[in-house]
Design an enzyme around this catalytic site. Sequence first.
Site, mmCIF file in Angstrom:
data_model
loop_
_atom_site.group_PDB
_atom_site.id
_atom_site.type_symbol
_atom_site.label_atom_id
_atom_site.label_comp_id
_atom_site.label_asym_id
_atom_site.label_seq_id
_atom_site.Cartn_x
_atom_site.Cartn_y
_atom_site.Cartn_z
ATOM 1 N N CYS A 16 -2.589 -2.095 9.146
ATOM 2 C CA CYS A 16 -2.870 -1.351 8.007
ATOM 3 C C CYS A 16 -3.784 -0.040 8.440
ATOM 4 O O CYS A 16 -3.351 1.044 8.030
ATOM 5 C CB CYS A 16 -3.707 -2.040 6.928
ATOM 6 S SG CYS A 16 -2.820 -3.346 6.171
ATOM 7 N N THR A 41 0.844 -1.232 0.005
ATOM 8 C CA THR A 41 -0.175 -0.032 -0.012
ATOM 9 C C THR A 41 0.821 1.280 0.095
ATOM 10 O O THR A 41 1.625 1.580 0.979
ATOM 11 C CB THR A 41 -0.960 -0.072 1.032
ATOM 12 O OG1 THR A 41 -1.644 -1.170 1.257
ATOM 13 C CG2 THR A 41 -1.712 1.147 1.326
ATOM 14 N N GLY A 48 -7.243 -1.897 14.977
ATOM 15 C CA GLY A 48 -5.993 -2.032 14.916
ATOM 16 C C GLY A 48 -5.348 -2.552 13.729
ATOM 17 O O GLY A 48 -5.861 -2.399 12.600
ATOM 18 N N ARG A 67 0.220 -6.174 15.908
ATOM 19 C CA ARG A 67 0.645 -4.941 15.402
ATOM 20 C C ARG A 67 -0.678 -3.869 15.728
ATOM 21 O O ARG A 67 -1.837 -4.225 15.098
ATOM 22 C CB ARG A 67 0.947 -4.752 13.929
ATOM 23 C CG ARG A 67 2.371 -5.627 13.985
ATOM 24 C CD ARG A 67 2.784 -5.379 12.290
ATOM 25 N NE ARG A 67 2.135 -6.340 11.558
ATOM 26 C CZ ARG A 67 2.548 -6.640 10.325
ATOM 27 N NH1 ARG A 67 3.245 -5.971 9.450
ATOM 28 N NH2 ARG A 67 1.687 -7.384 9.563
ATOM 29 N N PHE A 126 -18.719 -3.785 9.333
ATOM 30 C CA PHE A 126 -18.029 -2.687 9.906
ATOM 31 C C PHE A 126 -18.703 -1.743 10.872
ATOM 32 O O PHE A 126 -18.444 -0.383 10.927
ATOM 33 C CB PHE A 126 -17.217 -1.868 8.857
ATOM 34 C CG PHE A 126 -16.004 -2.745 8.603
ATOM 35 C CD1 PHE A 126 -16.071 -3.944 7.547
ATOM 36 C CD2 PHE A 126 -14.498 -2.297 8.994
ATOM 37 C CE1 PHE A 126 -14.862 -4.448 7.388
ATOM 38 C CE2 PHE A 126 -13.513 -3.135 8.542
ATOM 39 C CZ PHE A 126 -13.517 -4.314 7.704
#
Length: 441
Positions: free
Chosen positions: A269, A126, A266, A336, A258
């Site tokens: 990305c 990305t 988190g 992450r 969503f």
Amino acid sequence: MTERHMRTGVVGTGHVGLVTAVALASMGHEVVGMDSDQEKVAKLKDGQVPFFEPGLQDLLTKEMESGGLSFSSTSSEAVIGSEVVFISVATPTRSSGEANLVAVEDAAKDVAHHAEGSLVIVEKSTVPTGTAHRLRSTLRRERPDLADELEIVCNPEFLREGSALRDALEPERILIGAESERAFATMRRLYGPLVDRGCELIETDIATAELTKHASNAFLALKISFINAVARLCERAGADVDAVADGMGRDSRIGPAFLNAGLGYGGSCFPKDLAAFERLASRFGYQFPLLREVARINDEAVDACAEKVREALWNLENKRIALFGLAFKPGTDDVRFAPALTLARRLWSEGASVVGYDPVAGDNALQEFPEMEVVKDPYEAARDAHCIVLCTEWNEFAELDFERLKSELTYSIIVDGRNFFDAQRLEDLGFSYHPTGKPGF
Ligand SMILES: NC(=O)c1ccc[n+]([C@@H]2O[C@H](COP(=O)([O-])OP(=O)(O)OC[C@H]3O[C@@H](n4cnc5c(N)ncnc54)[C@H](O)[C@@H]3O)[C@@H](O)[C@H]2O)c1
């Protein structure tokens, strides 16, 4: 050995690159995955997937055995003889919020160095809009002799960790940004097996493809933050955010995905892509403060959960808090930017001792936050704890024996950071239950 369609290199065999390599091999291509991390490559050569991703190990074994997939720590092996080389290295955040593209530049230079002729180099990472332009200048400087032979394509990845393989093999769309018919034709051939199965391939210019990826992630993050802001409001108004989300989501213009209130997003990305997108906008002279607000509301989701724990326990000093689920989402061992770890640090810094359990992410969590205790069993996590906080909604938590948990706990308190548990059942068992965005008891 069956004849393979196209020889393809994949530089960077992390969560995206490895899945891409395995998926391409399973489409019948001959794939060489390359990574600069020698330890990772040693594992891969040994046939081991270095992280948890459902289904990936089996398919990797199959493709390696059939001879379609191999690994190397030298880029020459991924480049020489390949028609297409993917660059899928990490693009982390600089302190300014901007994407750090050093690995992308290094990888591109390496690829250019070994290129022998016509080659399509694919941005899979990305990257901010304009990166292909930079890459092109870099390639021309590195290999003026191949100026017309090296083509850049942007093919952003939309896979989700936890269902990455299915997403790569049955994507909702494949987005290709390119500048020449030759590049489009190469990518059509590469993805032919998926297109034949009905997958839609969208063709755009490169800047559009680059921007679509950032816009998509920013929009998904926006949906999560929107419902979390609504959750804060529901808590004050005595409404039920899940019922609100259901009422909203049934409108096909909105959709239900969503809209799950909780601890927020988190992972590697959304946080970095949102920051990079805002920086990109600002570099182009457009202020996009909505994106900063999305990130602020996401931080607030963890604050709100910490406040619930404080409210339930009064002082956090000398309290033991059990976190259920440490991965940034179910289905992965990736921690992450996991909200669970942000919460763990917060509670720990306020004097609580924190113990965590996760079906697969325990070791990674401990590496990230060694002050936390990590155990291998949810009942052990609950032992002598004053409160359980559900942070990541793994399916196995639906099967918990709550009577047993209650007998292990010091106080029967559950803070549900994902609105996952059955409230009625917990009430019947005499728990004090604190969900998100709706009344508890
Ligand atoms: N993880 C996701 O769910 C996801 C989804 C879509 C897009 N992306 C994007 O894909 C990119 C990769 O993400 P990831 O999660 O796979 O990262 P990752 O950290 O899991 O993997 C990156 C890999 O690149 C390797 N690498 C770094 N520099 C290299 C170099 N110069 N040459 C060769 N290898 C090198 C690293 O050793 C590592 O194995 C990022 O831009 C990310 O934003 C990620």
